[in-house]
Write a protein that holds these residues in place. Structure first.
Motif, mmCIF file in Angstrom:
data_model
loop_
_atom_site.group_PDB
_atom_site.id
_atom_site.type_symbol
_atom_site.label_atom_id
_atom_site.label_comp_id
_atom_site.label_asym_id
_atom_site.label_seq_id
_atom_site.Cartn_x
_atom_site.Cartn_y
_atom_site.Cartn_z
ATOM 1 N N LEU A 36 -8.786 1.402 4.272
ATOM 2 C CA LEU A 36 -8.704 1.777 5.683
ATOM 3 C C LEU A 36 -8.390 0.519 6.486
ATOM 4 O O LEU A 36 -9.231 -0.370 6.630
ATOM 5 C CB LEU A 36 -10.021 2.394 6.166
ATOM 6 N N PHE A 37 -7.163 0.423 6.970
ATOM 7 C CA PHE A 37 -6.773 -0.659 7.867
ATOM 8 C C PHE A 37 -7.272 -0.319 9.270
ATOM 9 O O PHE A 37 -7.124 0.812 9.711
ATOM 10 C CB PHE A 37 -5.256 -0.816 7.905
ATOM 11 N N VAL A 38 -7.843 -1.292 9.953
ATOM 12 C CA VAL A 38 -8.303 -1.075 11.326
ATOM 13 C C VAL A 38 -7.615 -2.091 12.222
ATOM 14 O O VAL A 38 -7.904 -3.291 12.157
ATOM 15 C CB VAL A 38 -9.832 -1.212 11.445
ATOM 16 N N ALA A 75 0.833 -1.203 0.000
ATOM 17 C CA ALA A 75 0.000 0.000 0.000
ATOM 18 C C ALA A 75 0.867 1.252 0.000
ATOM 19 O O ALA A 75 0.620 2.205 -0.752
ATOM 20 C CB ALA A 75 -0.940 -0.008 1.201
ATOM 21 N N GLY A 76 1.896 1.262 0.848
ATOM 22 C CA GLY A 76 2.788 2.415 0.900
ATOM 23 C C GLY A 76 3.616 2.567 -0.354
ATOM 24 O O GLY A 76 3.855 3.689 -0.823
ATOM 25 N N LYS A 96 4.664 3.421 9.173
ATOM 26 C CA LYS A 96 4.417 2.859 7.849
ATOM 27 C C LYS A 96 4.410 3.977 6.815
ATOM 28 O O LYS A 96 3.536 4.856 6.842
ATOM 29 C CB LYS A 96 3.075 2.119 7.812
ATOM 30 N N PRO A 97 5.338 3.957 5.861
ATOM 31 C CA PRO A 97 5.376 5.039 4.877
ATOM 32 C C PRO A 97 4.168 4.996 3.952
ATOM 33 O O PRO A 97 3.724 3.928 3.526
ATOM 34 C CB PRO A 97 6.669 4.750 4.094
ATOM 35 N N GLY A 98 3.631 6.172 3.690
ATOM 36 C CA GLY A 98 2.508 6.278 2.764
ATOM 37 C C GLY A 98 1.163 5.945 3.356
ATOM 38 O O GLY A 98 0.163 5.928 2.636
ATOM 39 N N ILE A 99 1.097 5.654 4.666
ATOM 40 C CA ILE A 99 -0.160 5.273 5.301
ATOM 41 C C ILE A 99 -0.467 6.254 6.425
ATOM 42 O O ILE A 99 0.297 6.369 7.381
ATOM 43 C CB ILE A 99 -0.098 3.834 5.838
ATOM 44 N N ARG A 100 -1.570 6.957 6.322
ATOM 45 C CA ARG A 100 -1.975 7.949 7.320
ATOM 46 C C ARG A 100 -2.410 7.251 8.601
ATOM 47 O O ARG A 100 -3.129 6.257 8.560
ATOM 48 C CB ARG A 100 -3.121 8.800 6.747
ATOM 49 N N TYR A 101 -1.997 7.771 9.734
ATOM 50 C CA TYR A 101 -2.272 7.157 11.025
ATOM 51 C C TYR A 101 -3.370 7.912 11.772
ATOM 52 O O TYR A 101 -3.329 9.130 11.892
ATOM 53 C CB TYR A 101 -1.002 7.127 11.874
ATOM 54 N N PHE A 102 -4.365 7.166 12.264
ATOM 55 C CA PHE A 102 -5.405 7.699 13.143
ATOM 56 C C PHE A 102 -5.464 6.795 14.373
ATOM 57 O O PHE A 102 -5.184 5.601 14.282
ATOM 58 C CB PHE A 102 -6.775 7.699 12.457
ATOM 59 N N ALA A 103 -5.850 7.349 15.509
ATOM 60 C CA ALA A 103 -5.930 6.561 16.732
ATOM 61 C C ALA A 103 -7.181 6.933 17.506
ATOM 62 O O ALA A 103 -7.617 8.091 17.496
ATOM 63 C CB ALA A 103 -4.693 6.781 17.603
ATOM 64 N N ALA A 104 -7.771 5.940 18.159
ATOM 65 C CA ALA A 104 -8.973 6.173 18.957
ATOM 66 C C ALA A 104 -9.031 5.139 20.070
ATOM 67 O O ALA A 104 -8.418 4.067 19.990
ATOM 68 C CB ALA A 104 -10.225 6.095 18.091
#
Length: 1020
Positions: A490-492, A477-478, A516-524
């Protein structure tokens, strides 16, 4: 419910129901196992925060879910059953391309409204299943510390006296009449709700999506809109309780005593046999305990799960432990009952149905029909019912095509490469519109089920990020993102900190995912449903708008252990387990609802029991549903074969190529079609067949290492990119797992992928993508999903001047062991073209997964007997002759040499040429030979083998693979099974890797060995 989070109170109530349904399913699984029903299942307890992720997505966004996705599945089912009423629904103004949101039918979600991204959705796909897993944790004291948590809850005596003695009405368990009640929550606001109590056992015939079943919810919804309070994530904690593992009890010190309760210290769970650890009495025997299954399933007035007995607040013997846990969560009712003092509602027998029904407070809102359907799906999976909607009793998975939930069969992230392939395919089809823009409507695959601006979501656990398959998916993906190609995935990652008993080091998961290059990070925080929803909305909208990959890191707790009989106390101390219990997401959502004034603790307790009662009833119904009973039924969806349709597809391709598409074909071949080019080599014939395939199948794509710019290491794909463009013929990164994953996803998205594995030895790096993912899709979805694919593999031995075991690998046992896989091995150029057309047609018509194994040593071979004879070359059939020259799957080719009456040689690949040369030498000695080219290693051409073996009574099997696990073993076994009684002998490769240079001749089959083997047979 919070600033910047588009979630209403009514939606939060519905999401709470999804969480509770998921929890009750886990407990039902434990209950089933307590008397020998149901099968090993990984539970979702502690992961119910994934309900927020489902609500943030569109119901048509394809989802590949891991085994802890019960709440997600419930929400998705509700979205499909009632799109307008389902939680998380909103409207988006426009699509990614700026088109009107209404361009494709289907409402959008709140996720789209955040950034004004994609608008509408395409029609749904097909399956329905859930492999939810039960493990039991008392969900935690919903009412503990909540305003009015115990107020108004009836005592057992009041409940027995009927609805008049309580502040709300109870459903009539005998008549099933709907009861309308007015309740006053702790806030003083009055809400009106209608509930229909289920009656009878319900329909167990499988027609349970009609809405007419007794377990369905009443139509119509009541608004419970009250003001929402803005709470921070820190409020997600639960009441102060110590933990329990399996049968280890703990107390809930903050619970109210209630009118007739036992006071503070009331037990959360029960001991090993269901007895409370503080000495409370059982309060009734579990009629299911110790395997006893009294009474008929689902009878009218069943007092199970939600119906109470006992007036002293003591819990019954439904602990959820292996010795008889009830669907209400075992000690759960004791824990929750501490707020109001009522007894365990799950302990009543059928004789107490009326009294127990009266003791069960009614729900204030109807349970969404989608949750009922989801519960039935999951429970059917638990008991291996043949009516389970996706796998039909073959496996416990979450999946339903009408929910766009793709079944996955692994918990170790092997589905992630497929998800990346799906994302790449969705974006390619969006940009190229290859399916609708082609002027050559080929024998088409089913339309892609997803909107052009869909995103792919896949979930997995924290331990799985360390697996090679996950690493490959993230890297791919990256890599593509870095090159400018878009992959909307969207990886979860649902991070509970454990891989069974192995801990994820503190901070490792966040560090790894952030890097991870090229993959936007979100956290919850998965225990904060409102906060998680807000982040999930943001993440989904970002992926949809930018068409780029992102990962949502959702921290969770793991309650009730890993699965089945996992005893966490063996590797975790009580304090650590207790800390996890305080992060129970179901309790956290309940607190949020109470603090916002949307419900009282008592009402949520009633809701918990009502849903548990419904789940328990469904569990009893599915127990008696039919199971798979014979081998034919089990394997029916494995690899359907429709040879007549495949033959017609080949004929149609020929008719189009000779007719309406003749001009385009002539242009693609530069004015000189291959049938006019003279005799071709094996490589040239495959190249021409690939060109014809790309012309006929507009959704076909050829990809792999070096296939585009270079034209392949052996020139087999030379010129294809120039003819068809980089969108359909492209180079990939150097990773076989990712190459096959791209093919798996592309096939699922409606394309016809033709990936190339550069060498057979390289396939072993990625075998599970074929075995565990590709070949199982039809089997575990009953054909609802399929991933058609033709995998070209250059392999086998005898390559001169460029050898060694990696470039001369002769091991195919791992392929032959995969059920349903088609394995083609062309030896002659004319067979190669015809067999490739058959594989493409079979993939398009039947969704077959085919491996097209190309003998490297024969790619450029021209001669057969003597130098310059050109007898290994073949002409290319003109399109009008394709039908007559069609090679069906599983049919051999027979050559007669001399009288053809003395010996039958059965072989394939390089063995065909060697055997024909040996047969020529034998003919000079007056020995007539039949040389049978298998052509297909799976399925074997058994009928042809038996016929040709019987013709001579002497069989020599020439197997260029290894003696152990080689093709020859299967051939001889097929002959024996068919009753062959003649002589048989085998010549095979030595059990060795193929060495470099002349040493290779010492371990490979030779012409001399073939000749000597035939003479030995004749001498007997």
């Amino acid at each position: 419910m919070a600033d910047g989070v588009p979630l209403t109170g009514a939606q939060l109530l519905d999401l709470f129901d999804a969480q509770v349904t998921s929890r009750q399913l886990d407990l039902a699984g434990r209950w089933l196992r307590s008397f020998g029903e149901g099968y090993y299942t990984i539970g979702s307890a502690g992961h119910e925060g994934n309900a927020a992720v489902a609500a943030a997505l569109r119901p048509t966004d394809p989802a590949l879910l891991h085994y802890r996705s019960g709440a997600f599945y419930c929400v998705r089912a509700a979205q499909a059953a009632d799109p307008e009423a389902a939680p998380g629904r909103a409207t988006a103004p426009e699509s990614v391309d700026g088109a009107a949101a209404g361009a494709v039918a289907g409402p959008a979600t709140a996720a789209d409204a955040v950034e004004g991204s994609a608008g509408a959705d395409a029609g749904r796909a097909t399956p329905a299943n859930g492999a939810a897993s039960p493990e039991t944790v008392a969900g935690a004291a919903v009412a503990a510390g909540a305003p009015g948590g115990a107020a108004g809850r009836p005592t057992a005596a009041e409940a027995a006296a009927g609805p008049a003695s309580a502040d709300r009405a109870a459903p009539d368990a005998v008549t099933g009449r709907a009861v309308t009640a007015t309740a006053v929550p702790a806030t003083g606001r009055s809400t009106v709700a209608t509930v229909t109590a289920p009656t009878g056992a319900g329909d167990s015939t499988g027609a349970d999506r009609s809405g007419a079943q007794p377990l369905g919810a009443t139509e119509g919804r009541t608004a419970t809109a009250a003001g929402a309070s803005d709470r921070s994530a820190s409020d997600q904690g639960a009441s102060d309780r110590s933990a329990r593992d399996g049968g280890t009890g703990a107390s809930a010190s903050g619970a109210d005593t209630g009118d007739s309760g036992t006071g503070t210290g009331t037990n959360i769970g029960a001991g090993e046999n269901g007895n409370s650890e503080n000495g409370e009495s059982d309060g009734g025997a579990d009629h299911r305990a110790n395997g006893a299954r009294s009474g008929e399933h689902g009878g009218d007035g069943d007092g199970l799960s939600g119906d109470g007995t006992g007036g002293d607040g003591s819990g019954g013997n439904h602990s959820g432990a292996e010795n008889g846990g009830g669907a209400d969560g075992g000690g759960r009712r004791r824990e929750l009952g501490a707020a109001g003092g009522t007894g365990d509602p799950a302990t009543a027998g059928r004789e107490g149905a009326v009294e127990s029904a009266a003791a069960t407070p009614p729900a204030k809102r109807p349970v969404l029909q989608g949750y009922v359907e989801a519960a039935r799906d999951v429970l059917r999976g638990m008991v291996a019912s043949s009516r389970e909607p996706i796998a039909g009793g073959r496996h416990k998975v979450f999946g339903r095509a009408d929910l766009a939930v793709v079944p996955t069969t692994s918990t170790i992230a092997s589905h992630l490469p497929r998800a990346v392939g799906m994302g790449l395919a969705v974006e390619r089809l969006r940009r190229l519109d290859a399916r609708r823009g082609s002027t050559q409507p080929a024998p088409a695959l089913a339309p892609a089920p997803w909107a052009s601006d869909a995103i792919v979501v896949c979930s997995f656990g924290d331990a799985s990020i360390n697996h090679a398959s996950a690493t490959a998916a993230f890297n791919t993906a990256g890599w593509y993102d870095h090159t400018g190609l878009r992959i909307p995935v969207l990886f979860v990652c649902e991070d509970n900190g454990f891989g069974i008993s192995v801990r994820s080091p503190q901070g490792w998961v966040a560090t790894a995912l952030r890097s991870k290059p090229g993959i936007r990070y979100f956290a919850a925080d998965g225990a904060d449903l409102v906060g998680a929803y807000g982040v999930a909305v943001e993440a989904a909208a970002w992926v949809r708008r930018h068409r780029r990959p992102a990962v949502l890191h959702l921290t969770t707790a793991r309650l009730m252990g890993h699965a089945g009989a996992d005893a966490e106390s063996a590797y975790r101390d009580a304090g650590e387990i207790a800390a996890d219990v305080t992060r129970d997401p179901v309790v956290a959502t309940a607190r949020r609802l109470v603090d916002a004034g949307l419900a009282s603790g008592a009402e949520l307790l009633d809701r918990y029991d009502e849903i548990g009662w419904r789940v328990r009833r469904i569990a009893e119904e599915v127990l008696d549903e039919p199971k798979l009973v014979d081998p034919a039924e089990v394997i029916a969806p494995l690899a359907p074969r429709r040879p007549v349709r495949v033959a017609l597809a080949v004929a149609d391709a020929g008719a189009r190529a000779a007719g309406p598409h003749a001009a385009a074909r002539a242009e693609a071949f530069g004015g000189k079609p291959p049938e006019l080019a003279g005799p071709l080599t094996l490589a040239q014939s495959i190249n021409a067949a690939l060109t014809d395939g790309l012309l006929h199948h507009p959704q076909m794509a050829v990809f792999g290492e070096d296939v585009a710019a270079k034209g392949g290491v052996y020139g087999v794909t030379k010129g294809l990119r120039d003819r068809f463009g980089a969108a359909r013929v492209f180079d990939t990164l150097l990773d076989e797992t990712s190459i096959l994953g791209l093919g798996l996803g592309a096939g699922l998205a409606g394309m016809l992928p033709v990936p190339e594995i550069q060498y057979l030895a390289y396939l072993h790096n990625a075998e599970d993508q074929l075995r565990g993912e590709a070949a199982t899709m039809g089997f575990f979805s009953q054909g609802a999903w399929r991933n058609p694919m033709v995998v070209r593999v250059a392999g086998l031995a005898y390559q001169e001047g460029f050898g060694g075991h990696f470039h001369n690998d002769n091991s195919v046992a791992v392929l032959r062991d995969v059920p349903g896989l088609v394995i083609a091995v062309p030896a002659r150029p004319d067979d190669a073209a015809a067999m490739l057309r058959t594989c493409l047609a079979s993939a398009a018509v039947d969704g077959s997964v085919c491996v097209f194994l190309e003998p490297i040593a024969l790619y450029h071979t021209r001669d057969l007997y003597t130098d310059g004879d050109g007898e290994w070359l073949s002409g290319y059939a003109e399109p009008g002759a394709w039908a007559a020259g069609h090679v069906p799957v599983g049919r051999a080719r027979v050559y007669g040499v001399g009288s053809a009456e003395d010996v039958t040689i059965i072989t394939f690949g390089n063995g065909v040429r060697m055997s024909l040369r040996a047969a020529s030498a034998l003919a000079d000695e007056g020995i007539g030979t039949r040389v049978v080219d298998l052509r297909w290693l799976a399925p074997l051409p058994v009928a042809d083998l038996i016929r040709e073996a019987a013709a001579t009574g002497r069989v020599l099997v020439v197997d260029e693979t290894r003696r152990s696990g080689g093709v020859g073993e299967g051939v001889l076994a097929a002959l024996v099974d068919a009753g062959y009684v003649g002589s048989a002998r085998r010549v095979a490769g030595v059990d060795s890797f193929v060495p470099l240079g002349p040493a290779a001749r010492q371990v490979l089959v030779s012409e001399e060995a073939i000749t000597q083997g035939a003479r030995t047979l004749l001498a007997r």
